[in-house]
Design a protein around this motif. Structure first.
Motif, PDB file in Angstrom:
ATOM      1  N   LYS A  31     -46.769 -15.413  49.739  1.00 21.09           N
ATOM      2  CA  LYS A  31     -47.061 -13.995  49.954  1.00 21.09           C
ATOM      3  C   LYS A  31     -46.423 -13.456  51.227  1.00 21.09           C
ATOM      4  CE  LYS A  31     -51.391 -13.910  47.456  1.00 21.09           C
ATOM      5  NZ  LYS A  31     -52.827 -13.681  47.516  1.00 21.09           N
ATOM      6  N   GLU A  32     -46.270 -14.311  52.229  1.00 20.82           N
ATOM      7  CA  GLU A  32     -45.765 -13.870  53.521  1.00 20.82           C
ATOM      8  C   GLU A  32     -44.318 -14.269  53.804  1.00 20.82           C
ATOM      9  OE1 GLU A  32     -48.584 -15.994  53.511  1.00 20.82           O
ATOM     10  OE2 GLU A  32     -49.999 -14.341  53.361  1.00 20.82           O
ATOM     11  N   GLU A  33     -43.842 -15.354  53.180  1.00 19.82           N
ATOM     12  CA  GLU A  33     -42.539 -15.891  53.555  1.00 19.82           C
ATOM     13  C   GLU A  33     -41.767 -16.412  52.350  1.00 19.82           C
ATOM     14  OE1 GLU A  33     -43.652 -17.504  57.989  1.00 19.82           O
ATOM     15  OE2 GLU A  33     -43.942 -18.864  56.308  1.00 19.82           O
ATOM     16  N   VAL A  34     -40.458 -16.538  52.557  1.00 25.81           N
ATOM     17  CA  VAL A  34     -39.558 -17.134  51.574  1.00 25.81           C
ATOM     18  C   VAL A  34     -38.835 -18.275  52.274  1.00 25.81           C
ATOM     19  CG1 VAL A  34     -37.527 -16.756  50.130  1.00 25.81           C
ATOM     20  CG2 VAL A  34     -39.244 -14.952  50.350  1.00 25.81           C
ATOM     21  N   TYR A  35     -38.720 -19.408  51.612  1.00 22.43           N
ATOM     22  CA  TYR A  35     -38.076 -20.590  52.168  1.00 22.43           C
ATOM     23  C   TYR A  35     -36.876 -20.955  51.314  1.00 22.43           C
ATOM     24  CZ  TYR A  35     -42.665 -21.151  54.322  1.00 22.43           C
ATOM     25  OH  TYR A  35     -43.832 -20.951  55.011  1.00 22.43           O
ATOM     26  N   ASP A  36     -35.720 -21.135  51.940  1.00 22.33           N
ATOM     27  CA  ASP A  36     -34.537 -21.677  51.285  1.00 22.33           C
ATOM     28  C   ASP A  36     -34.220 -22.994  51.978  1.00 22.33           C
ATOM     29  OD1 ASP A  36     -34.256 -19.495  49.624  1.00 22.33           O
ATOM     30  OD2 ASP A  36     -32.629 -18.583  50.759  1.00 22.33           O
ATOM     31  N   CYS A  37     -34.007 -24.045  51.200  1.00 20.43           N
ATOM     32  CA  CYS A  37     -33.729 -25.345  51.778  1.00 20.43           C
ATOM     33  C   CYS A  37     -32.353 -25.831  51.336  1.00 20.43           C
ATOM     34  CB  CYS A  37     -34.787 -26.360  51.355  1.00 20.43           C
ATOM     35  SG  CYS A  37     -34.631 -27.943  52.221  1.00 20.43           S
ATOM     36  N   SER A  44     -31.809 -32.049  56.468  1.00 20.01           N
ATOM     37  CA  SER A  44     -31.946 -30.833  55.677  1.00 20.01           C
ATOM     38  C   SER A  44     -32.235 -29.666  56.607  1.00 20.01           C
ATOM     39  CB  SER A  44     -33.083 -30.973  54.665  1.00 20.01           C
ATOM     40  OG  SER A  44     -32.768 -31.993  53.737  1.00 20.01           O
ATOM     41  N   VAL A  45     -31.991 -28.467  56.097  1.00 23.96           N
ATOM     42  CA  VAL A  45     -32.215 -27.247  56.867  1.00 23.96           C
ATOM     43  C   VAL A  45     -33.047 -26.302  56.021  1.00 23.96           C
ATOM     44  CG1 VAL A  45     -31.120 -25.220  57.903  1.00 23.96           C
ATOM     45  CG2 VAL A  45     -30.061 -27.461  58.147  1.00 23.96           C
ATOM     46  N   GLU A  46     -34.044 -25.713  56.645  1.00 24.02           N
ATOM     47  CA  GLU A  46     -34.886 -24.742  55.972  1.00 24.02           C
ATOM     48  C   GLU A  46     -34.728 -23.403  56.686  1.00 24.02           C
ATOM     49  OE1 GLU A  46     -38.935 -25.614  53.899  1.00 24.02           O
ATOM     50  OE2 GLU A  46     -39.269 -25.275  56.024  1.00 24.02           O
ATOM     51  N   ILE A  47     -34.375 -22.381  55.911  1.00 17.92           N
ATOM     52  CA  ILE A  47     -34.279 -21.029  56.453  1.00 17.92           C
ATOM     53  C   ILE A  47     -35.507 -20.277  55.975  1.00 17.92           C
ATOM     54  CG2 ILE A  47     -32.939 -18.901  56.540  1.00 17.92           C
ATOM     55  CD1 ILE A  47     -30.451 -20.579  55.929  1.00 17.92           C
ATOM     56  N   VAL A  48     -36.246 -19.700  56.922  1.00 17.69           N
ATOM     57  CA  VAL A  48     -37.488 -19.009  56.608  1.00 17.69           C
ATOM     58  C   VAL A  48     -37.279 -17.516  56.801  1.00 17.69           C
ATOM     59  CG1 VAL A  48     -39.953 -18.846  57.103  1.00 17.69           C
ATOM     60  CG2 VAL A  48     -38.744 -21.019  57.470  1.00 17.69           C
ATOM     61  N   TYR A  49     -37.600 -16.747  55.767  1.00 18.15           N
ATOM     62  CA  TYR A  49     -37.483 -15.293  55.794  1.00 18.15           C
ATOM     63  C   TYR A  49     -38.878 -14.681  55.749  1.00 18.15           C
ATOM     64  CZ  TYR A  49     -32.755 -16.344  54.054  1.00 18.15           C
ATOM     65  OH  TYR A  49     -31.487 -16.840  53.881  1.00 18.15           O
ATOM     66  N   ASP A  50     -39.042 -13.512  56.370  1.00 15.19           N
ATOM     67  CA  ASP A  50     -40.317 -12.810  56.239  1.00 15.19           C
ATOM     68  C   ASP A  50     -40.305 -12.005  54.939  1.00 15.19           C
ATOM     69  OD1 ASP A  50     -38.894 -10.444  56.701  1.00 15.19           O
ATOM     70  OD2 ASP A  50     -39.670 -10.166  58.724  1.00 15.19           O
ATOM     71  N   ASP A  51     -41.377 -11.262  54.686  1.00 18.81           N
ATOM     72  CA  ASP A  51     -41.482 -10.518  53.426  1.00 18.81           C
ATOM     73  C   ASP A  51     -40.523  -9.332  53.344  1.00 18.81           C
ATOM     74  OD1 ASP A  51     -42.796  -9.024  55.328  1.00 18.81           O
ATOM     75  OD2 ASP A  51     -44.590  -8.693  54.129  1.00 18.81           O
ATOM     76  N   GLU A  52     -39.772  -9.067  54.404  1.00 17.61           N
ATOM     77  CA  GLU A  52     -38.762  -8.006  54.392  1.00 17.61           C
ATOM     78  C   GLU A  52     -37.348  -8.591  54.429  1.00 17.61           C
ATOM     79  OE1 GLU A  52     -39.676  -5.158  57.419  1.00 17.61           O
ATOM     80  OE2 GLU A  52     -41.690  -4.852  56.647  1.00 17.61           O
ATOM     81  N   ALA A  54     -35.955 -10.671  56.481  1.00 16.41           N
ATOM     82  CA  ALA A  54     -35.383 -10.962  57.799  1.00 16.41           C
ATOM     83  C   ALA A  54     -35.610 -12.439  58.104  1.00 16.41           C
ATOM     84  CB  ALA A  54     -36.035 -10.105  58.875  1.00 16.41           C
ATOM     85  N   ILE A  55     -34.592 -13.088  58.644  1.00 14.68           N
ATOM     86  CA  ILE A  55     -34.723 -14.506  58.992  1.00 14.68           C
ATOM     87  C   ILE A  55     -35.630 -14.624  60.217  1.00 14.68           C
ATOM     88  CG2 ILE A  55     -33.517 -16.586  59.733  1.00 14.68           C
ATOM     89  CD1 ILE A  55     -31.033 -15.461  58.327  1.00 14.68           C
ATOM     90  N   ILE A  56     -36.663 -15.428  60.094  1.00 19.85           N
ATOM     91  CA  ILE A  56     -37.568 -15.620  61.229  1.00 19.85           C
ATOM     92  C   ILE A  56     -37.438 -17.008  61.856  1.00 19.85           C
ATOM     93  CG2 ILE A  56     -39.236 -13.874  60.558  1.00 19.85           C
ATOM     94  CD1 ILE A  56     -40.951 -16.032  59.304  1.00 19.85           C
ATOM     95  N   GLU A  57     -36.837 -17.944  61.101  1.00 22.18           N
ATOM     96  CA  GLU A  57     -36.683 -19.290  61.662  1.00 22.18           C
ATOM     97  C   GLU A  57     -35.662 -20.083  60.860  1.00 22.18           C
ATOM     98  OE1 GLU A  57     -39.532 -23.034  62.987  1.00 22.18           O
ATOM     99  OE2 GLU A  57     -40.377 -21.420  61.784  1.00 22.18           O
ATOM    100  N   ILE A  58     -34.903 -20.896  61.565  1.00 23.17           N
ATOM    101  CA  ILE A  58     -34.022 -21.880  60.934  1.00 23.17           C
ATOM    102  C   ILE A  58     -34.403 -23.212  61.543  1.00 23.17           C
ATOM    103  CG2 ILE A  58     -31.668 -22.689  60.608  1.00 23.17           C
ATOM    104  CD1 ILE A  58     -30.739 -19.786  60.890  1.00 23.17           C
ATOM    105  N   ARG A  59     -34.899 -24.108  60.708  1.00 24.49           N
ATOM    106  CA  ARG A  59     -35.343 -25.398  61.235  1.00 24.49           C
ATOM    107  C   ARG A  59     -34.673 -26.540  60.488  1.00 24.49           C
ATOM    108  NH1 ARG A  59     -41.272 -23.562  59.846  1.00 24.49           N
ATOM    109  NH2 ARG A  59     -41.163 -23.525  57.601  1.00 24.49           N
ATOM    110  N   SER A  60     -34.370 -27.557  61.236  1.00 25.92           N
ATOM    111  CA  SER A  60     -33.734 -28.738  60.649  1.00 25.92           C
ATOM    112  C   SER A  60     -34.718 -29.897  60.720  1.00 25.92           C
ATOM    113  CB  SER A  60     -32.451 -29.074  61.400  1.00 25.92           C
ATOM    114  OG  SER A  60     -32.730 -29.370  62.746  1.00 25.92           O
ATOM    115  N   PHE A  61     -34.549 -30.824  59.799  1.00 29.14           N
ATOM    116  CA  PHE A  61     -35.406 -32.001  59.787  1.00 29.14           C
ATOM    117  C   PHE A  61     -34.685 -33.137  59.093  1.00 29.14           C
ATOM    118  CE2 PHE A  61     -36.449 -29.098  56.397  1.00 29.14           C
ATOM    119  CZ  PHE A  61     -36.483 -29.866  55.262  1.00 29.14           C
ATOM    120  N   GLU A  62     -35.018 -34.328  59.495  1.00 33.88           N
ATOM    121  CA  GLU A  62     -34.420 -35.508  58.881  1.00 33.88           C
ATOM    122  C   GLU A  62     -34.948 -35.614  57.461  1.00 33.88           C
ATOM    123  OE1 GLU A  62     -33.582 -38.832  61.010  1.00 33.88           O
ATOM    124  OE2 GLU A  62     -33.120 -37.687  62.807  1.00 33.88           O
ATOM    125  N   ASN A  63     -34.106 -36.034  56.556  1.00 39.01           N
ATOM    126  CA  ASN A  63     -34.498 -36.124  55.156  1.00 39.01           C
ATOM    127  C   ASN A  63     -35.765 -36.948  55.007  1.00 39.01           C
ATOM    128  OD1 ASN A  63     -32.354 -34.545  54.353  1.00 39.01           O
ATOM    129  ND2 ASN A  63     -31.037 -36.288  53.903  1.00 39.01           N
TER     130      ASN A  63
END
Length: 77
Positions: A31-37, A44-52, A54-63
């Motif tokens: 409801k609040e966010e969209v995640y693209d991985c 891996s990298v996850e890009i987090v968008y808000d409900d409009e 807009a990118i609010i965070e780009i985070r990386s993590f080990e597989n």
């Protein structure tokens, strides 16, 4: 590219590298966010968008770290 090399990039470069060179894995919507991985060889990298969209965070993590949080929600077609 390693996760450390990715992490020192600028916000804009992280976005470009993830979307143009990463392998798209999934899109998850709440409801609040969209995640693209995106996947790279060892991380891996996850890009987090808000409900409009807009990118609010780009985070990386080990597989294996964060992707397990979404594994039950991903449907393969």
């Amino acid at each position: 590219m390693t996760i450390n090399e990715f992490n020192i990039l600028s916000f804009e470069n992280k976005y470009e590298i993830a979307t143009y060179k990463g392998l798209f894995l999934y899109n998850y919507v709440t409801k609040e966010e969209v995640y693209d991985c995106y996947s790279f060889d060892t991380f891996s990298v996850e890009i987090v968008y808000d409900d409009e969209s807009a990118i609010i965070e780009i985070r990386s993590f080990e597989n294996g770290e964060m992707i397990n949080n979404f594994s039950g929600r991903i449907e393969l077609m």
